[in-house]
Design an enzyme around this catalytic site. Sequence first.
Site, PDB file in Angstrom:
ATOM      1  N   ASP A  51       0.875  -1.165   0.000  1.00 54.13           N
ATOM      2  CA  ASP A  51       0.000   0.000   0.000  1.00 54.13           C
ATOM      3  C   ASP A  51       0.918   1.222   0.000  1.00 54.13           C
ATOM      4  O   ASP A  51       1.516   1.560   1.016  1.00 54.13           O
ATOM      5  CB  ASP A  51      -0.891  -0.038   1.253  1.00 54.13           C
ATOM      6  CG  ASP A  51      -1.629   1.280   1.503  1.00 54.13           C
ATOM      7  OD1 ASP A  51      -1.644   2.144   0.609  1.00 54.13           O
ATOM      8  OD2 ASP A  51      -2.196   1.424   2.605  1.00 54.13           O
ATOM      9  N   LYS A  81       2.868  11.328  -3.807  1.00 56.21           N
ATOM     10  CA  LYS A  81       1.834  10.634  -4.586  1.00 56.21           C
ATOM     11  C   LYS A  81       0.870  11.626  -5.251  1.00 56.21           C
ATOM     12  O   LYS A  81       0.217  11.310  -6.234  1.00 56.21           O
ATOM     13  CB  LYS A  81       1.081   9.692  -3.650  1.00 56.21           C
ATOM     14  CG  LYS A  81       0.133   8.738  -4.323  1.00 56.21           C
ATOM     15  CD  LYS A  81      -0.348   7.721  -3.320  1.00 56.21           C
ATOM     16  CE  LYS A  81      -1.574   6.964  -3.783  1.00 56.21           C
ATOM     17  NZ  LYS A  81      -2.056   6.047  -2.747  1.00 56.21           N
ATOM     18  N   GLU A 106      -7.206   0.377  -4.006  1.00 57.17           N
ATOM     19  CA  GLU A 106      -7.060   0.311  -2.544  1.00 57.17           C
ATOM     20  C   GLU A 106      -8.331  -0.187  -1.830  1.00 57.17           C
ATOM     21  O   GLU A 106      -8.256  -1.096  -1.005  1.00 57.17           O
ATOM     22  CB  GLU A 106      -6.635   1.682  -2.005  1.00 57.17           C
ATOM     23  CG  GLU A 106      -5.180   1.989  -2.342  1.00 57.17           C
ATOM     24  CD  GLU A 106      -4.823   3.470  -2.278  1.00 57.17           C
ATOM     25  OE1 GLU A 106      -5.621   4.266  -1.760  1.00 57.17           O
ATOM     26  OE2 GLU A 106      -3.726   3.827  -2.750  1.00 57.17           O
ATOM     27  N   ASP A 152     -12.774   4.891   2.568  1.00 58.36           N
ATOM     28  CA  ASP A 152     -11.335   5.067   2.795  1.00 58.36           C
ATOM     29  C   ASP A 152     -10.974   6.551   2.746  1.00 58.36           C
ATOM     30  O   ASP A 152     -10.920   7.168   1.689  1.00 58.36           O
ATOM     31  CB  ASP A 152     -10.559   4.287   1.719  1.00 58.36           C
ATOM     32  CG  ASP A 152      -9.039   4.404   1.893  1.00 58.36           C
ATOM     33  OD1 ASP A 152      -8.581   5.174   2.758  1.00 58.36           O
ATOM     34  OD2 ASP A 152      -8.299   3.714   1.161  1.00 58.36           O
TER      35      ASP A 152
HETATM   36 MG    MG Z   1      -4.398   4.802   2.111  1.00 61.03          MG
END
Ligand code: MG
Length: 541
Positions: A7, A68, A172, A196
């Site tokens: 992850d 990211k 994810e 999330d």
């Molecule tokens: Mg995350």
Amino acid sequence: MKVIGIDLGTSNSCVAVYKINQIEIIDNDQGERVTPSWVSFTDDERLIGNVAKLEVSSNFERTLFQIKRLIGRTYDDPMVQADMKLWGFTLINEENKPKISIEHKGRRKILAPEEISAMILESLKTSVEDRLDETITDAVITVPAYFNNTQRNATIDAARIAGLNVLRVINEPTAAAIAYGLEKETNEEQNVLVFDLGGGTFDVTIVKIKNKEFDVKATGGDTHLGGDDFDNCMVNHFVSEFNRKNDCDMSPNKRGINRLRIACENAKKNLSVKKNATVQVDGLHSGIDFKSSITRAKFEDLNRDYFENTLKTVKDTLSSADMNKSEIDKVVLVGGSTRIPKVRELLQNLFGENKINKTVNPDEAVAYGAAALASNISKDELSELRELKISDVVPLSLGYKQSGGGMVTVVKRNTKIPTKQWNKNSTAKDNQIEARFTLEDANRFKQDDAEWKKRSEQVHKLEDLVYAVKHAVTGEMSFDVSDKDKKEIIKICKKVKTWINDNQNPKVHDSKKKMADLEKICRPIFEKIRDGSEILRIFQK
Ligand code: MG
Ligand code: ADP
């Protein structure tokens, strides 16, 4: 050969591997199960993780984070332009690609975001190699469901630079659903909503789980919403306070702002368990110390719009899965920001407290699911995870641009993949024998999604209205209306509700029309009673 699950988060990264019938989260060289996605260059070293994060105030020009957010984006991307204002490190424009420029060991280095991400991936890979005493070459890597192809490919490039071959890129939230599904081990079919909310991105995904089959029904989210935004809100609040108190403007002081941001993130975390938190930074600006406090209520107030927007996304995703909230069996919370009590409260109010899962670890679930899939792909004979089956959907509509400029949708968002779709079109010119088009990047067609969003916002407004009106005559503190009027209101509410259920993503105009129908019945009834104007006001909103 072992395949690892990674992850690679905006704020934190985590790695896991399937080992002797169970999935194990591998801790880093500092003994932590989660590694902050930070890289810092000191005079003679390159640091990764928490040690890098600690460098931010003393070495802020060479301490890199939130990389990211740059992956697969162009330099002129408005998000990149907005983000770079907050960073201490320098971004340069190389053929419209954002690159990071730093001084290290007396030399200027220009680094691509992929190279920085590779450093984090490499350190995770090394941790596993040390722990298992084995060379690792393959990985399953997760990305936000909303990542487009360019962002996915850039992530794969980062892995390649780190010496990792990516066997599969998985979303994810899908990975988190796998973690939940494997933990539950139930044979009954369940609809799970994965919520999330991390540091940089927000994803909502609805997955139907049966045995070891994971069938993604719909996905939605925001590529730019998370804990960092909550921190920034608090930073802005305290910068105004500091400026006001000291009659100055500290906003251009990037170093000061960065130090304040760290203090604010800590305060935010404290507010998840306490009602009050202190923020203190010595010598914040021009040698002036700063000390203040913030209540949980104030924090919630500052972020009210952000929090409420997450619920809108949940409702949108439900409607694109063609589902009612009551059909969701469990809500799985993933990402550090789901520890915020207000976020939990809003979800509990929407779904009911018993629907909120508390057993899945919000920091580790994604890596856990990725490792399960890794074991499944690596055909580990011993692995009982071999029979995992996953089907996913397209996160944004795909189509092509017509010569007139409009977009033709070929693959609608949330279509199950793989898919085959046909589309008939006429050529732009007479006697044209050739036509060239490429399915463009889904992101381009946000426009189409914007229309879809407008529609769902309107229908949610209508849904809320039906709820409010019905509640006003049937709820605990209901208004005093006659039985006849009450019946009439319940009848129209039921009618509108049925219409909502029968019409997936109706046109804005049609939802407005239903709103007018509802108002036509309600207005004369509420106008008759005392305080009735209070409920009528909601029609104006
Ligand atoms: Mg995350
Ligand atoms: P990402 O997936 O973006 O890497 P994470 O899931 O690791 O992010 O979440 C990181 C975010 O969660 C950060 O913004 C962090 O401040 C926030 N966070 C972590 N713990 C808490 C907490 N106890 N209360 C509120 N926010 C938290």
